[in-house]
Design a protein around this motif. Sequence first.
Motif, PDB file in Angstrom:
ATOM      1  N   LEU A 297       0.824  -1.202   0.000  1.00  0.00           N
ATOM      2  CA  LEU A 297       0.000   0.000   0.000  1.00  0.00           C
ATOM      3  C   LEU A 297       0.859   1.254   0.000  1.00  0.00           C
ATOM      4  O   LEU A 297       0.505   2.268  -0.619  1.00  0.00           O
ATOM      5  N   ALA A 373      -5.592  -0.072  -4.248  1.00  0.00           N
ATOM      6  CA  ALA A 373      -5.220   1.231  -3.693  1.00  0.00           C
ATOM      7  C   ALA A 373      -4.746   2.177  -4.787  1.00  0.00           C
ATOM      8  O   ALA A 373      -5.066   3.375  -4.782  1.00  0.00           O
ATOM      9  N   ASN A 410      -5.184   7.585   2.271  1.00  0.00           N
ATOM     10  CA  ASN A 410      -4.323   6.411   2.394  1.00  0.00           C
ATOM     11  C   ASN A 410      -4.533   5.726   3.744  1.00  0.00           C
ATOM     12  O   ASN A 410      -4.563   4.489   3.834  1.00  0.00           O
ATOM     13  N   ILE A 413      -7.808   3.883   3.491  1.00  0.00           N
ATOM     14  CA  ILE A 413      -7.709   2.689   2.646  1.00  0.00           C
ATOM     15  C   ILE A 413      -7.002   1.566   3.376  1.00  0.00           C
ATOM     16  O   ILE A 413      -7.399   0.395   3.291  1.00  0.00           O
ATOM     17  N   ILE A 417      -9.266  -1.744   3.406  1.00  0.00           N
ATOM     18  CA  ILE A 417      -9.052  -2.418   2.138  1.00  0.00           C
ATOM     19  C   ILE A 417      -9.157  -3.930   2.269  1.00  0.00           C
ATOM     20  O   ILE A 417      -9.572  -4.623   1.338  1.00  0.00           O
TER      21      ILE A 417
END
Length: 461
Positions: A297, A373, A410, A413, A417
Motif C-alpha cells: 500500500l 489502492a 491512504n 484505505i 481495504i
Amino acid sequence: MKLKTYKTLYHKAFETTNSLTFSELAFLIFFYGGVSAGFHYWTVGQTLNMYFTLLFTISLLSASIIGGIGKKGTPVLLDSFKYVPILPSTIFFYQYITSAWLSRAVQIEQIILIGLLLLYQQSLLTIAKAMIMFHLIVIAALCLQYLYFWLKKLRIIKYVITLSFLCLALIIQFYILYFSDQKLLPLSYSSAFCSLLAIISALGLASHKTMISHILSEKKYHFVPISQQKIVVFLKLASFVFIALPARFRALLKVSFIKALRDQDILLSYIYMLSFIILTSAFGYAFTKRSGEELSLTIALICTLILNSKLKFSGKLAKLNNPYLFPVTPKAASLVSDITAGILLVFTWFLAMMLYFALGLLNLVDISYSFVALLCFLALNSLFIITGNLTAKHRNRSSFLFFLFVVPLNILIEQIIYSWWPILAAGALAVLLAKYLDAFEMTKQVAHIRTKKQSIAIKKR
C-alpha cells in the motif's frame, strides 16, 4: 607537442598559476589539519579511508575535474586540439602528468601526506599504498571526466546518470534487505573502494582513445531512446487494452503514447520514480519492519505522489496533447494525458511489485491490495484535471490540495481495504469511467461543431 607547451595551455585553460593562492593555502591547512587530528584520535586506517573518500569527492567537484565542464578547463583544451595532429593518448597522459606531478598544490599535498605518515611512524609499505591510492584517484577522476564529455557528445548522459541511479538504488535495496543481516560481504570498505578505483582506472585507460577520438570528432550524434519498432509494439498493446474505446479517442491515446515515449523528460521521470520507490520502500521496510500488505500500500501511495510531483503538477504532461491541434476540448486532452501517464504509472508500479515478489517480500494478495489502492489514488488524481495551460501558482495550489486529500485517504484505505476492497475497486473504476464518459461526450460535441464549421467554410469557397 612538448610537455612545456601543454603545461602552458593547461594553466591557461584552467586559469591556474605556479604559485599557491590564499584559498588553496587555507584549504591545505584546514584539510590536512583535519587529517592530522584523525591520525591522533582514530586509527591510521580509518583516517586514510575517510581521507581518500573525501579526496575522490573533491577531485570530482573541483575546478580541475568537474568544475571545468563550463567555459574553461578541459573543454578549452579539447577545443584547442580539434584541429591539431595530436594523439588521444598524448592528451590523456599529458593532462595526468600536468595535474598530478607538475601542479604545485598537488606536490605539496603529497609531501604533507608522506610527512604525516612518517610522523606517525607508518611503514614504507603503508606510504607506498597511500601514494598508489592518491594517483589512482587522479586517474579515475580524469577517466570519469572524459567519460562525461563522451556521453554528452553521444547525447545519452541523462539516460546513463538515471540508469546509474536506478542501479545504485537496487544495490542499496539488496544490501538493506539481505547483506546487512548476513556476513555476505567479504571485502572491507578499504578493499572495496580501492577495487572500485582500480576498475574505473583500468576501464578508462583501456577506452580513453575511443572516448577522446569521439569527443574531438565533428560528427553529430543523435540518440533515440525508444526505436520505432518498440513504439509499434507499445501501440499494439495499448490498442488491445483499449479495444472497447471509440476509434477517435483511441487515436488520441496513440498520439499521446507516441509523444510520451519520445519525450526524454517523461521517460527519465518514470525511471527516477522506480528508483525512488525502491529506495523509500527498502528503507521503510528495514527501519519500520512493515508487513507485506503495508509495504504494498505504501508503494501505491508513493507512485501516485511521485506521478503528481514529477509529471502532472510540474506541467510536463501539458505538452503531450495540444487541444488546438485536435477536435477535442482542453478537458478531454487533459484526460488523455492523464490516461497515458496512468498506464505508464501502472507499468512502473508493476515492475516494483514484481521485484518485491521475486525477493519474497510480497505475495499475490498483497499485490492485488496494492492495485486496488492504486486505482483509488488514480481516481482521486483524475479529479484534478490540471495538465492544461495553467500557471505554476495554480499547479502548486492543486498539488497541495491533492496532498491534503490523499494522505488521510491512504490511512482510510489501509484500514478498510482488507474487508472492503471490492467496493473500493468498483468505486474507483466508476469515477474513472465517469470522467472518461464526460470528456468523451464533450469531445463528440466539439468535433461535430468543428466539422460543421469546416464544411460551411468549404462550401463558401
